[in-house]
Design a protein around this motif. Sequence first.
Motif, PDB file in Angstrom:
ATOM      1  N   GLY A 105       0.815  -1.204   0.000  1.00 57.57           N
ATOM      2  CA  GLY A 105       0.000   0.000   0.000  1.00 57.57           C
ATOM      3  C   GLY A 105       0.850   1.256   0.000  1.00 57.57           C
ATOM      4  O   GLY A 105       2.083   1.197  -0.115  1.00 57.57           O
ATOM      5  N   TYR A 106       0.172   2.403   0.153  1.00 57.94           N
ATOM      6  CA  TYR A 106       0.851   3.693   0.070  1.00 57.94           C
ATOM      7  C   TYR A 106       0.350   4.626   1.176  1.00 57.94           C
ATOM      8  O   TYR A 106      -0.769   4.492   1.676  1.00 57.94           O
ATOM      9  N   GLY A 107       1.188   5.593   1.530  1.00 55.55           N
ATOM     10  CA  GLY A 107       0.807   6.592   2.509  1.00 55.55           C
ATOM     11  C   GLY A 107       1.435   7.939   2.185  1.00 55.55           C
ATOM     12  O   GLY A 107       2.242   8.075   1.253  1.00 55.55           O
ATOM     13  N   VAL A 108       1.052   8.936   2.984  1.00 58.91           N
ATOM     14  CA  VAL A 108       1.619  10.283   2.902  1.00 58.91           C
ATOM     15  C   VAL A 108       2.523  10.475   4.104  1.00 58.91           C
ATOM     16  O   VAL A 108       2.062  10.374   5.248  1.00 58.91           O
ATOM     17  N   GLY A 109       3.789  10.730   3.866  1.00 55.45           N
ATOM     18  CA  GLY A 109       4.731  10.885   4.973  1.00 55.45           C
ATOM     19  C   GLY A 109       5.496  12.189   4.904  1.00 55.45           C
ATOM     20  O   GLY A 109       5.565  12.825   3.843  1.00 55.45           O
ATOM     21  N   ILE A 110       6.042  12.581   6.032  1.00 52.31           N
ATOM     22  CA  ILE A 110       6.903  13.757   6.115  1.00 52.31           C
ATOM     23  C   ILE A 110       8.269  13.322   6.616  1.00 52.31           C
ATOM     24  O   ILE A 110       8.382  12.730   7.694  1.00 52.31           O
ATOM     25  N   SER A 156      -1.036  15.032  -7.842  1.00 54.20           N
ATOM     26  CA  SER A 156      -0.401  16.116  -7.095  1.00 54.20           C
ATOM     27  C   SER A 156       0.071  15.666  -5.722  1.00 54.20           C
ATOM     28  O   SER A 156      -0.561  14.840  -5.058  1.00 54.20           O
ATOM     29  N   ILE A 157       1.196  16.231  -5.294  1.00 55.46           N
ATOM     30  CA  ILE A 157       1.741  16.046  -3.963  1.00 55.46           C
ATOM     31  C   ILE A 157       2.025  17.445  -3.437  1.00 55.46           C
ATOM     32  O   ILE A 157       2.666  18.244  -4.112  1.00 55.46           O
ATOM     33  N   TRP A 158       1.548  17.759  -2.216  1.00 56.36           N
ATOM     34  CA  TRP A 158       1.605  19.147  -1.753  1.00 56.36           C
ATOM     35  C   TRP A 158       1.735  19.223  -0.233  1.00 56.36           C
ATOM     36  O   TRP A 158       1.452  18.243   0.481  1.00 56.36           O
ATOM     37  N   LEU A 159       2.166  20.382   0.232  1.00 56.35           N
ATOM     38  CA  LEU A 159       2.268  20.627   1.673  1.00 56.35           C
ATOM     39  C   LEU A 159       2.020  22.103   1.947  1.00 56.35           C
ATOM     40  O   LEU A 159       2.503  22.972   1.212  1.00 56.35           O
ATOM     41  N   LYS A 160       1.252  22.380   3.001  1.00 53.02           N
ATOM     42  CA  LYS A 160       0.982  23.740   3.445  1.00 53.02           C
ATOM     43  C   LYS A 160       1.385  23.893   4.907  1.00 53.02           C
ATOM     44  O   LYS A 160       1.286  22.949   5.698  1.00 53.02           O
ATOM     45  N   GLY A 217      -0.806  16.353   1.457  1.00 54.82           N
ATOM     46  CA  GLY A 217      -1.601  15.334   0.810  1.00 54.82           C
ATOM     47  C   GLY A 217      -1.017  14.874  -0.505  1.00 54.82           C
ATOM     48  O   GLY A 217      -0.157  15.539  -1.092  1.00 54.82           O
ATOM     49  N   ILE A 218      -1.491  13.730  -0.951  1.00 55.46           N
ATOM     50  CA  ILE A 218      -1.129  13.176  -2.249  1.00 55.46           C
ATOM     51  C   ILE A 218      -2.412  12.697  -2.905  1.00 55.46           C
ATOM     52  O   ILE A 218      -3.186  11.936  -2.300  1.00 55.46           O
ATOM     53  N   GLU A 219      -2.646  13.151  -4.117  1.00 55.83           N
ATOM     54  CA  GLU A 219      -3.856  12.804  -4.852  1.00 55.83           C
ATOM     55  C   GLU A 219      -4.005  11.285  -4.962  1.00 55.83           C
ATOM     56  O   GLU A 219      -3.072  10.586  -5.373  1.00 55.83           O
ATOM     57  N   GLY A 220      -5.157  10.788  -4.540  1.00 58.66           N
ATOM     58  CA  GLY A 220      -5.425   9.361  -4.621  1.00 58.66           C
ATOM     59  C   GLY A 220      -4.837   8.537  -3.499  1.00 58.66           C
ATOM     60  O   GLY A 220      -5.042   7.315  -3.454  1.00 58.66           O
TER      61      GLY A 220
END
Length: 231
Positions: A105-110, A156-160, A217-220
Amino acid sequence: MAEYVFVPRKAPSLGVEASTALFPVRRVFCVGRNYSEHAREMGHDPDREPPFFFMKPADAVVAAEGEIAYPPLTDELHHEVELVVAIGKDGVDISPEKALGHVWGYGVGIDLTRRDIQAVAKKMGRPWDWAKGFDESAPCSKLRPVSAAGHPGKGSIWLKVNGEERQRGDLADQIWAVSEVISYASKSIALKAGDLIFTGTPAGVGALEQGDTVQAGIEGVGEIVFTVGKR
């Protein structure tokens, strides 16, 4: 029968989207400079470098929610949003064509980084461990199984930070695709179920301060939000 000299700690783990199950974390590999613009902002030529890896301790992985502590020994805590790949099948010397079959699987990490410590390490030719592998340095979302997300090759991959956009790119901009990263890594070490791979960050990395709210976030794949705590 042999006994442990003290009670072992629970294995690090991540939650699974829409489930009470946990994904046990074994090792954490991180790819350096895998987006052209980020490589350039760090002073490197992305067209000449094969992928390289560094590691974080498994227990540096924490849920990307609530409050993440501001670490000691730094005045330059930097954010780096990344697609995280969760390996679910062992493999050695995996071909790129078969690599995605090893992904659970996949995740969003920092990838949180003590940039000032890293700069000193680079200058002196020392390892990056102290800059990259501190406590809570790898906050990550719940994992989305391949069965739910598929294999995101673009999006898209983004950070605010405090609502202001700092980073934005597209997974299609990666110099080395996920299948190539897995294949390349597996030629050097045996990948095992439970391994995580942080696959690099787009341009726009920058400093975080105490009290900042981080959204990414990362789209999807998913989105996360957490606050930066006190030192």
